[in-house]
Design an enzyme around this catalytic site. Structure first.
Site, mmCIF file in Angstrom:
data_model
loop_
_atom_site.group_PDB
_atom_site.id
_atom_site.type_symbol
_atom_site.label_atom_id
_atom_site.label_comp_id
_atom_site.label_asym_id
_atom_site.label_seq_id
_atom_site.Cartn_x
_atom_site.Cartn_y
_atom_site.Cartn_z
ATOM 1 N N GLN A 97 -18.055 -45.246 14.739
ATOM 2 C CA GLN A 97 -19.295 -45.669 15.415
ATOM 3 C C GLN A 97 -20.093 -46.648 14.545
ATOM 4 O O GLN A 97 -20.829 -47.485 15.070
ATOM 5 C CB GLN A 97 -20.182 -44.455 15.726
ATOM 6 N N ASP A 147 -28.445 -35.053 16.656
ATOM 7 C CA ASP A 147 -27.868 -34.511 17.896
ATOM 8 C C ASP A 147 -28.560 -33.228 18.329
ATOM 9 O O ASP A 147 -28.651 -32.945 19.516
ATOM 10 C CB ASP A 147 -26.367 -34.302 17.734
ATOM 11 N N ASN A 198 -26.043 -33.824 12.907
ATOM 12 C CA ASN A 198 -25.777 -35.233 13.213
ATOM 13 C C ASN A 198 -24.309 -35.485 12.879
ATOM 14 O O ASN A 198 -23.578 -34.582 12.436
ATOM 15 C CB ASN A 198 -26.721 -36.148 12.419
ATOM 16 N N LYS A 199 -23.888 -36.715 13.071
ATOM 17 C CA LYS A 199 -22.476 -37.076 12.881
ATOM 18 C C LYS A 199 -21.908 -36.587 11.555
ATOM 19 O O LYS A 199 -22.592 -36.646 10.530
ATOM 20 C CB LYS A 199 -22.370 -38.608 13.004
HETATM 21 O O1 MRU Z 1 -20.131 -38.370 18.593
HETATM 22 P P1 MRU Z 1 -21.282 -39.270 18.916
HETATM 23 O O2 MRU Z 1 -20.968 -40.716 18.765
HETATM 24 O O3 MRU Z 1 -21.903 -38.936 20.256
HETATM 25 O O4 MRU Z 1 -22.368 -38.921 17.810
HETATM 26 C C1 MRU Z 1 -23.580 -39.603 17.794
HETATM 27 C C2 MRU Z 1 -24.431 -39.292 16.649
HETATM 28 O O5 MRU Z 1 -24.139 -38.447 15.830
HETATM 29 C C3 MRU Z 1 -25.752 -40.010 16.589
HETATM 30 O O6 MRU Z 1 -26.138 -40.225 15.273
HETATM 31 C C4 MRU Z 1 -26.800 -39.130 17.265
HETATM 32 O O7 MRU Z 1 -26.395 -38.821 18.570
HETATM 33 C C5 MRU Z 1 -28.117 -39.759 17.308
HETATM 34 S S1 MRU Z 1 -28.111 -41.013 18.501
HETATM 35 C C6 MRU Z 1 -29.558 -41.676 18.817
#
Ligand code: MRU
Length: 334
Positions: free
Chosen positions: A185, A226, A236-237
């Protein structure tokens, strides 16, 4: 130059296919709740607030098809099963469930609610950006992780909104962007989005994070979220927890940027946050080429939890919350 992450066209939703970025800018029309479920699950659309907005439209599409209460309830549950960690999804499904309490329901109630959720999300991101930008000096080098930008929300982003608003105010910033394996990402989405919006980004391997924090001048780190528990623990990620540890070691302020719709006030701390485990194919292949033995045992947690004591502040649309978080969150969000 904002990406058109989610558009509502009256009887269908149009999403940019994030799996194809940055190579191709392809838009996909979604006409059924099942298609929306697949889009969220397969990460055609991703990022906590964007998942919530998309699920709202998925439920609106269900109501357009059949306004029977048990049918809509079933499709709400389908949306909830798409991905487990992002709380925004459940924030939206809870709002939609409330409409089922009315005696008479019709499709336009669900469509209006979905459109309103989208509009509110956009407004929230503007406020996050404003509060966050106040923390950035006139010239700054920052770091983020994953993609918490326009592609991840119904507006201009969470963490990346801070950079966009700082730029708007004439501040000069550059941003280190870890590639964010395995789904990339950072490399595919954040680098693309920042470039499109005229912000200098420097792509680094995830494994270079600690080295960069040690050897370069990084003023502050801004990440999205998240799900945030009552005590400020933040999911978070995957890789965010490691980033926060390295930030602590090098005394670099680490900020979470998230709207109130990401806070799960029903849970006490991060231990209660469900962590999504994704498929092995994300790790054993790269660009369709096998990079590991086919039958190797794989663990692929998609998120981790940063404990509250590693967080300097949480930037919300109601202001910046500082420790002690439990009390601050209570005061700001209850
Ligand atoms: O797996 P993803 O791409 O949905 O994960 C996204 C994230 O971890 C973002 O950092 C999080 O959703 C914040 S987005 C504004």
């Amino acid at each position: 130059m904002w990406a058109k992450t989610i558009q509502w066209l009256g009887n269908k939703a149009r999403l940019i296919d994030q799996r194809k970025l940055p190579k191709e800018e392809v838009y996909v029309d979604i006409t059924t709740p099942e298609e929306m479920y697949d889009a969220i699950k397969s990460m055609l659309i991703r990022g906590a607030p964007a998942i919530g907005v998309a699920a709202g439209y998925g439920i609106a599409l269900a109501a357009l098809n059949n306004c029977n209460k048990s049918y809509i309830k079933e499709k709400i549950e389908l949306m909830e099963s798409a991905r487990p960690t992002a709380y925004n999804l459940f924030y939206v499904t809870n709002r939609m469930k409330k409409l089922l309490d009315y005696e008479d329901i019709n499709a336009s109630m669900f469509i209006s609610e979905a459109v309103l959720i989208h509009k509110e999300d956009k407004e929230l991101t503007e406020k996050l950006g404003e509060y966050g930008a106040s923390l950035i000096p006139d010239q700054a080098q920052c770091m983020t992780i994953c993609n918490a930008g326009a592609l991840a929300t119904g507006g201009i982003g969470t963490a990346l909104a801070v950079f966009y608003k700082a730029k708007e105010k004439g501040k000069k910033i550059s941003v280190f962007v870890p590639e964010t394996r395995p789904f990339l990402q950072g490399a595919r989405l954040t680098a693309w989005e920042l470039k499109k919006n005229g912000i200098e980004s420097i792509l680094i391997a995830d494994s270079a994070i600690s080295h960069i924090l040690k050897t370069e001048k990084v003023d502050s780190i801004f990440i999205g979220a998240d799900r945030i528990a009552r005590n400020g623990d933040t999911a978070n990620k995957i890789g965010t927890y490691g980033l926060s540890l390295a930030a602590k070691e090098h005394q670099i302020p680490f900020f979470v940027v998230a709207p109130s719709t990401t806070f799960d006030l029903s849970i006490k701390n991060g231990k209660e946050i469900p962590i999504e485990e994704r498929g092995a194919e994300e790790l054993i292949e790269f660009g369709g080429i096998h990079t590991a033995p086919e039958n190797i045992k794989v663990r692929n947690p998609a998120f981790d939890v940063t404990p509250n004591y590693l967080i300097k502040g949480i930037i919300t649309e109601k202001g910046i919350i500082y420790p002690p978080f439990e009390q601050g969150i209570k005061n700001a969000l209850h």
